[in-house]
Structure formats: structure tokens, C-alpha cells
Design a protein around this motif. Structure first.
Motif, PDB file in Angstrom:
ATOM      1  N   TYR A 258       0.833  -1.202   0.000  1.00 27.75           N
ATOM      2  CA  TYR A 258       0.000   0.000   0.000  1.00 27.75           C
ATOM      3  C   TYR A 258       0.871   1.256   0.000  1.00 27.75           C
ATOM      4  O   TYR A 258       0.463   2.312  -0.501  1.00 27.75           O
ATOM      5  N   ALA A 259       2.060   1.152   0.574  1.00 24.37           N
ATOM      6  CA  ALA A 259       2.967   2.304   0.623  1.00 24.37           C
ATOM      7  C   ALA A 259       3.360   2.743  -0.783  1.00 24.37           C
ATOM      8  O   ALA A 259       3.473   3.944  -1.059  1.00 24.37           O
ATOM      9  N   LEU A 260       3.575   1.782  -1.675  1.00 25.26           N
ATOM     10  CA  LEU A 260       3.901   2.135  -3.053  1.00 25.26           C
ATOM     11  C   LEU A 260       2.723   2.823  -3.736  1.00 25.26           C
ATOM     12  O   LEU A 260       2.913   3.710  -4.575  1.00 25.26           O
ATOM     13  N   ALA A 261       1.509   2.424  -3.391  1.00 29.68           N
ATOM     14  CA  ALA A 261       0.330   3.089  -3.950  1.00 29.68           C
ATOM     15  C   ALA A 261       0.282   4.548  -3.498  1.00 29.68           C
ATOM     16  O   ALA A 261      -0.163   5.428  -4.247  1.00 29.68           O
ATOM     17  N   MET A 262       0.772   4.818  -2.290  1.00 33.22           N
ATOM     18  CA  MET A 262       0.832   6.201  -1.811  1.00 33.22           C
ATOM     19  C   MET A 262       1.812   7.034  -2.633  1.00 33.22           C
ATOM     20  O   MET A 262       1.747   8.259  -2.625  1.00 33.22           O
ATOM     21  N   GLY A 263       2.711   6.357  -3.339  1.00 31.37           N
ATOM     22  CA  GLY A 263       3.663   7.048  -4.192  1.00 31.37           C
ATOM     23  C   GLY A 263       2.979   7.892  -5.257  1.00 31.37           C
ATOM     24  O   GLY A 263       3.541   8.899  -5.712  1.00 31.37           O
ATOM     25  N   VAL A 264       1.762   7.497  -5.656  1.00 34.78           N
ATOM     26  CA  VAL A 264       1.001   8.275  -6.645  1.00 34.78           C
ATOM     27  C   VAL A 264       0.761   9.688  -6.117  1.00 34.78           C
ATOM     28  O   VAL A 264       1.016  10.690  -6.795  1.00 34.78           O
ATOM     29  N   PHE A 265       0.290   9.775  -4.874  1.00 33.15           N
ATOM     30  CA  PHE A 265      -0.048  11.076  -4.292  1.00 33.15           C
ATOM     31  C   PHE A 265       1.214  11.871  -3.945  1.00 33.15           C
ATOM     32  O   PHE A 265       1.239  13.096  -4.094  1.00 33.15           O
ATOM     33  N   ILE A 266       2.252  11.164  -3.496  1.00 32.15           N
ATOM     34  CA  ILE A 266       3.512  11.843  -3.181  1.00 32.15           C
ATOM     35  C   ILE A 266       4.122  12.427  -4.446  1.00 32.15           C
ATOM     36  O   ILE A 266       4.621  13.557  -4.453  1.00 32.15           O
ATOM     37  N   SER A 267       4.067  11.659  -5.545  1.00 33.74           N
ATOM     38  CA  SER A 267       4.625  12.125  -6.808  1.00 33.74           C
ATOM     39  C   SER A 267       3.861  13.338  -7.334  1.00 33.74           C
ATOM     40  O   SER A 267       4.463  14.303  -7.808  1.00 33.74           O
ATOM     41  N   ILE A 268       2.533  13.303  -7.224  1.00 26.90           N
ATOM     42  CA  ILE A 268       1.721  14.445  -7.673  1.00 26.90           C
ATOM     43  C   ILE A 268       2.025  15.681  -6.822  1.00 26.90           C
ATOM     44  O   ILE A 268       2.201  16.790  -7.348  1.00 26.90           O
ATOM     45  N   ALA A 269       2.114  15.483  -5.516  1.00 19.53           N
ATOM     46  CA  ALA A 269       2.403  16.600  -4.626  1.00 19.53           C
ATOM     47  C   ALA A 269       3.776  17.193  -4.920  1.00 19.53           C
ATOM     48  O   ALA A 269       3.948  18.421  -4.931  1.00 19.53           O
ATOM     49  N   TYR A 270       4.754  16.321  -5.166  1.00 18.51           N
ATOM     50  CA  TYR A 270       6.110  16.814  -5.481  1.00 18.51           C
ATOM     51  C   TYR A 270       6.108  17.585  -6.797  1.00 18.51           C
ATOM     52  O   TYR A 270       6.722  18.651  -6.899  1.00 18.51           O
ATOM     53  N   THR A 271       5.407  17.050  -7.783  1.00 17.97           N
ATOM     54  CA  THR A 271       5.372  17.711  -9.096  1.00 17.97           C
ATOM     55  C   THR A 271       4.735  19.091  -9.001  1.00 17.97           C
ATOM     56  O   THR A 271       5.269  20.077  -9.517  1.00 17.97           O
ATOM     57  N   ILE A 272       3.592  19.169  -8.310  1.00 17.33           N
ATOM     58  CA  ILE A 272       2.884  20.442  -8.213  1.00 17.33           C
ATOM     59  C   ILE A 272       3.607  21.425  -7.292  1.00 17.33           C
ATOM     60  O   ILE A 272       3.755  22.604  -7.614  1.00 17.33           O
ATOM     61  N   GLY A 273       4.084  20.924  -6.156  1.00 18.72           N
ATOM     62  CA  GLY A 273       4.646  21.816  -5.152  1.00 18.72           C
ATOM     63  C   GLY A 273       6.096  22.187  -5.351  1.00 18.72           C
ATOM     64  O   GLY A 273       6.522  23.270  -4.947  1.00 18.72           O
ATOM     65  N   VAL A 274       6.877  21.302  -5.975  1.00 21.79           N
ATOM     66  CA  VAL A 274       8.311  21.545  -6.107  1.00 21.79           C
ATOM     67  C   VAL A 274       8.736  21.672  -7.568  1.00 21.79           C
ATOM     68  O   VAL A 274       9.266  22.698  -7.998  1.00 21.79           O
ATOM     69  N   SER A 275       8.487  20.613  -8.348  1.00 28.32           N
ATOM     70  CA  SER A 275       8.973  20.574  -9.727  1.00 28.32           C
ATOM     71  C   SER A 275       8.365  21.679 -10.592  1.00 28.32           C
ATOM     72  O   SER A 275       9.079  22.418 -11.278  1.00 28.32           O
ATOM     73  N   ASN A 276       7.025  21.791 -10.562  1.00 34.12           N
ATOM     74  CA  ASN A 276       6.371  22.788 -11.403  1.00 34.12           C
ATOM     75  C   ASN A 276       6.759  24.212 -11.024  1.00 34.12           C
ATOM     76  O   ASN A 276       6.911  25.078 -11.895  1.00 34.12           O
ATOM     77  N   ALA A 277       6.906  24.455  -9.720  1.00 35.77           N
ATOM     78  CA  ALA A 277       7.259  25.803  -9.271  1.00 35.77           C
ATOM     79  C   ALA A 277       8.585  26.256  -9.864  1.00 35.77           C
ATOM     80  O   ALA A 277       8.746  27.417 -10.258  1.00 35.77           O
ATOM     81  N   GLN A 278       9.529  25.327  -9.956  1.00 32.47           N
ATOM     82  CA  GLN A 278      10.829  25.658 -10.529  1.00 32.47           C
ATOM     83  C   GLN A 278      10.771  25.697 -12.049  1.00 32.47           C
ATOM     84  O   GLN A 278      11.314  26.601 -12.691  1.00 32.47           O
ATOM     85  N   GLU A 279      10.100  24.681 -12.624  1.00 35.14           N
ATOM     86  CA  GLU A 279      10.064  24.565 -14.077  1.00 35.14           C
ATOM     87  C   GLU A 279       9.316  25.723 -14.721  1.00 35.14           C
ATOM     88  O   GLU A 279       9.772  26.284 -15.724  1.00 35.14           O
ATOM     89  N   TYR A 280       8.174  26.092 -14.165  1.00 35.42           N
ATOM     90  CA  TYR A 280       7.353  27.133 -14.778  1.00 35.42           C
ATOM     91  C   TYR A 280       8.088  28.459 -14.831  1.00 35.42           C
ATOM     92  O   TYR A 280       8.029  29.183 -15.837  1.00 35.42           O
ATOM     93  N   THR A 281       8.785  28.784 -13.746  1.00 35.47           N
ATOM     94  CA  THR A 281       9.542  30.044 -13.720  1.00 35.47           C
ATOM     95  C   THR A 281      10.654  30.028 -14.758  1.00 35.47           C
ATOM     96  O   THR A 281      10.861  31.011 -15.493  1.00 35.47           O
ATOM     97  N   ASP A 282      11.345  28.897 -14.853  1.00 41.60           N
ATOM     98  CA  ASP A 282      12.450  28.779 -15.801  1.00 41.60           C
ATOM     99  C   ASP A 282      11.949  28.800 -17.239  1.00 41.60           C
ATOM    100  O   ASP A 282      12.533  29.487 -18.092  1.00 41.60           O
ATOM    101  N   MET A 283      10.868  28.076 -17.518  1.00 40.43           N
ATOM    102  CA  MET A 283      10.333  28.017 -18.882  1.00 40.43           C
ATOM    103  C   MET A 283       9.785  29.375 -19.318  1.00 40.43           C
ATOM    104  O   MET A 283       9.961  29.779 -20.476  1.00 40.43           O
ATOM    105  N   LYS A 284       9.144  30.101 -18.404  1.00 38.11           N
ATOM    106  CA  LYS A 284       8.633  31.431 -18.734  1.00 38.11           C
ATOM    107  C   LYS A 284       9.785  32.376 -19.057  1.00 38.11           C
ATOM    108  O   LYS A 284       9.702  33.194 -19.987  1.00 38.11           O
ATOM    109  N   LYS A 285      10.869  32.240 -18.317  1.00 35.91           N
ATOM    110  CA  LYS A 285      12.033  33.094 -18.545  1.00 35.91           C
ATOM    111  C   LYS A 285      12.681  32.790 -19.886  1.00 35.91           C
ATOM    112  O   LYS A 285      13.132  33.702 -20.592  1.00 35.91           O
ATOM    113  N   ARG A 286      12.706  31.507 -20.271  1.00 33.22           N
ATOM    114  CA  ARG A 286      13.406  31.119 -21.493  1.00 33.22           C
ATOM    115  C   ARG A 286      12.547  31.226 -22.740  1.00 33.22           C
ATOM    116  O   ARG A 286      13.059  31.529 -23.826  1.00 33.22           O
ATOM    117  N   PHE A 287      11.241  30.936 -22.609  1.00 32.44           N
ATOM    118  CA  PHE A 287      10.403  30.853 -23.815  1.00 32.44           C
ATOM    119  C   PHE A 287       9.229  31.830 -23.832  1.00 32.44           C
ATOM    120  O   PHE A 287       8.480  31.868 -24.811  1.00 32.44           O
TER     121      PHE A 287
END
Length: 418
Positions: A258-287
Motif C-alpha cells: 500500500y505504501a507504493l500506492a501512496m507514491g502516486v499522491f507523493i509524486s503528484i504533490a512533489y510535481t505540483i509543489g516543487v517541480s512545477n514551481a521551478q520549471e514554470y519560472t524557468d520556462m517562462k524566462k526562457r520561452f
């Protein structure tokens, strides 16, 4: 005489002193630090794994039993000593360093046996070769290519392997270590293997397009030079994150966790809270506005069925060629988006000898890859077929079959013969 435990403690202390020196140095090289990082993560994932299988193959056995079948301090020392040559030589002298480390290991392994740290079996040298070619060499080359900004496709391939090891081995093993699942060798059934491949396909094709069209990778230091909005990116904005996230579902069933199934929510949270925050700023600056427009058109977590905003591509067919004419007629009957269908005679460059697709950037693709790219202009079903057709290895196999069957070969000079 000092005991083996005391010697290992002293060595660890010296290593930590050196690490502190390297980290606290005022003059740091960003390129070198990233190269060391790539070298490190490859060794970190592969060295314990290869040792695990070496023990299973009865090549050697460490006397201290734990989850990785190797003393943790020995593993740490091994990692550091194999990274140190790269820090000193910065990717040079691969052959000499590899042979040197192999020779040192041939001396150290029997010494460790005399200190009752491990027991060597008759074919233990085979294990040393496995570690050398499976752990040291790829990791050293990855660091070298990164430091020199060369061999982009190979760097991307190593990234894919590392992420696959992380998702399929490291995370399940760690979860099982804490009693939250059952880790066992990945002996998937044919159906399970097919499901894994299908879910991983968007991420794989995304990496291929980032390398081929974007001239970069998904990793932060290997950023793309060009904005990629075709291929799988015409259907979903986060194909790599989507695959990585969804793959936790079959893995949780496979490892009964079941812990691996929780990885779905952890991955989504990481993408929205960490990855996207960095990527969006960088992509807006470059493109700039191109990126902002793309955000409005393509969703993040589900696939569009029709690629209404895919950039225009052109597919050229040779006239008076039976297979080409049939394919041209078929494409003309489909409800394609931003796909221009033309005869090879209108192509402005050299005369075309086979079906050719021209990307919006001007890159062209022949034969199987041309058809695969054109499929992406129809809908998600045909696009998925196209992604499979142009995926690594598969595209080469299909091209060999097509060439062997002589599909494009016809006698007249006006055919699309290669």
C-alpha cells in the motif's frame, strides 16, 4: 596492531574530512559538481545492486549480514574511492583509471578476506568485472560527457536507466526494508511487462524528443535549447511525471504494498509543489509567451484525444510509387491536425527517395519515423502507435523489416527507392 573495525573507522573519518574540504571550497565549478552528481547517483544505484547479485551468484559473501548484503561503511568507502579519480582527472584517462581501480580491487578483495570481512568464491574476479563495467565505467563516462557537454543521447539514456532503477528497484526495496511491502526479484509475467512498457512509453518518447528536437534532457542541468511542443508534448504537458506517477499503481500490486500506492499522491504533490514551481519560472524566462500559450492549450495530468494545437508538420510522398500513393490517399482521408500532405517534387531540398516527414523546426525523418510522426497529427490512438513505432530499438527493427521486404522499392526511376 589495529583491528579491521578501527581501520574502517579511520578511513571513514578521513573521507568525511575530505568531503568537508571539497564542499566548503570557495571556488566551485558548477559543471564539475553536476558531473560528480551524475557519477554519484549512478554508482549509488548500481554498485549495491550489482553486489547484491554477485552475492546471489555466489561470487563472494560479506560476513556482515544486512539488507544490501554488504557492510554500509564498505559501500560508502567504495563509492567515494571510485568517485575520487573523476574529481581529480575530470573525466580524462578513462582506460588507465579503470585498469588501475581493477588492479587495486584485485589486491584489496583478498586483503578483506584475510581480515574476515568477506569470503571470496572461485569465480570472484567475474564479479569484479561486473562491477567495473556495470558501475564504474558508465558512471565515469556519464560524468565525463556531462562535464564536456558531449554525447547527449547517451547522457539521456543513462538518465532513463537511473530513473528506471529508482522506480523499479530502489523505492520498492526501501519500502520493503521498512516492512511496508514484499521486495522480490522482478520476474514479471508477459502481461505485467506489457503494462509497465505501455505506461512508461510516453516518458520514453518525451526523453527522445527532448534530446532530438529540444537538444537537451529532462534533468535541470541538461536543459533543452528549444521548446518542444510536438510528439507526446502535443497531448500532455507532463508526460514524464505522468508515467512516473501512474507506474506506482502496478508496482504496488506487484510488490503487494500500500505504501507504493501512496507514491502516486507523493509524486503528484512533489510535481505540483516543487517541480512545477521551478520549471514554470524557468520556462517562462526562457520561452516567454510561447510557454504561457502552451500552458493554456495542453493539460498537465491527462491526455488530449485530438492534438488541436500541434505545430505544423509536412509529410512528402513520392509520385508514381504504389505504396506511397496508397499511404498519401489514406492520410488525406483522415481528420488530421496541422499536417500538410505533399508530393516529394515540392520539397525544396535534395530529391527525396522515400517517405519523409519535416518537423516544424526543419528536421526531417524518413520511412518508419516519418509515418510515426505523421500519426501524431491524427488522434491519441494513432499517436500511441506512432510513439511505439519510433521508440528506440523498435524503430530500427521495423526499418530493417521494411527494407528487407522492399516496400519502397519499385523499378521505375520515379519511385521512392532508397
Amino acid at each position: 596492531m589495529r583491528t579491521p573495525t578501527e581501520i574502517r573507522t579511520v578511513v571513514l573519518a578521513l573521507i568525511f574530512v575530505l568531503l568537508a574540504f571539497f564542499i566548503l571550497k570557495k571556488q566551485q565549478s558548477k559543471a564539475l559538481n553536476w558531473a560528480l552528481f551524475y557519477n554519484f547517483i549512478w554508482l549509488l544505484f548500481t554498485l549495491p545492486l550489482i553486489n547484491y547479485y554477485c552475492v546471489g551468484l555466489n561470487l563472494w559473501v560479506f560476513h556482515e549480514h544486512n539488507s544490501i548484503k554488504m557492510p554500509y561503511d564498505i559501500c560508502f568507502i567504495w563509492l567515494f574511492l571510485w568517485m575520487l579519480p573523476f574529481y581529480i582527472c575530470k573525466g580524462k584517462h578513462v582506460l588507465i583509471i579503470g585498469l588501475g581501480l581493477f588492479w587495486i580491487d584485485l589486491l584489496l578483495m583478498p586483503f578483506l578476506e584475510t581480515q574476515e570481512i568477506l569470503s571470496l568464491k572461485p569465480n570472484w574476479v567475474l564479479g569484479e568485472l561486473m562491477v567495473l563495467f556495470g558501475a564504474f565505467l558508465p558512471g565515469y563516462l556519464w560524468g565525463k560527457w556531462s562535464f564536456e557537454s558531449t554525447a547527449l543521447p547517451y547522457r539521456a539514456a543513462l538518465q532513463v536507466i537511473v530513473m528506471a532503477l529508482l522506480l523499479l528497484c530502489v523505492i520498492p526495496f526501501t519500502v520493503a526494508l521498512y516492512g511496508w511491502g514484499e521486495f522480490h526479484d522482478a520476474t514479471w509475467s508477459v502481461l505485467e511487462f506489457q503494462i509497465i512498457c505501455i505506461l512508461a512509453l510516453p516518458a520514453l518518447i518525451a526523453v527522445v524528443d527532448l534530446v532530438d528536437k529540444g537538444k537537451g534532457t529532462a534533468f535541470p542541468y541538461d536543459k533543452t535549447q528549444f521548446f518542444v511542443t510536438t510528439g507526446v508534448y502535443a497531448y500532455i504537458k507532463n508526460p514524464i511525471q505522468w508515467s512516473f506517477t501512474v507506474l506506482f499503481i502496478p508496482l504496488s500490486l506487484f510488490y503487494n504494498s500500500y505504501a507504493l500506492a501512496m507514491g502516486v499522491f507523493i509524486s503528484i504533490a512533489y510535481t505540483i509543489g516543487v517541480s512545477n514551481a521551478q520549471e514554470y519560472t524557468d520556462m517562462k524566462k526562457r520561452f516567454g509567451s510561447s510557454w504561457l500559450q502552451y500552458l493554456k492549450q495542453v493539460p498537465s495530468w491527462y491526455f488530449l484525444f485530438k492534438p488541436k494545437h500541434i505545430p505544423q508538420g509536412t509529410i512528402y510522398f513520392k509520385a508514381q510509387c504504389t505504396p506511397c500513393e496508397a499511404l498519401k490517399t489514406w492520410f488525406e482521408k483522415q481528420n488530421t491536425f496541422n499536417l500538410k500532405i505533399a508530393y516529394a517534387s515540392t520539397y525544396k531540398s535534395d530529391a527525396l527517395k522515400q517517405v519523409t516527414y519535416v518537423h516544424v523546426s526543419g528536421q526531417d525523418y524518413k520511412s518508419i519515423k516519418a509515418l510515426a510522426h505523421a500519426f501524431e497529427h491524427i488522434h491519441l490512438g494513432y499517436a500511441s502507435l506512432g510513439w511505439f513505432m519510433r521508440s528506440p530499438i523498435v524503430s530500427h527493427v521495423l526499418q530493417i523489416i521494411i527494407d528487407g521486404l522492399g516496400v519502397w522499392d519499385e523499378a521505375p526511376a520515379t519511385t521512392c527507392k532508397k
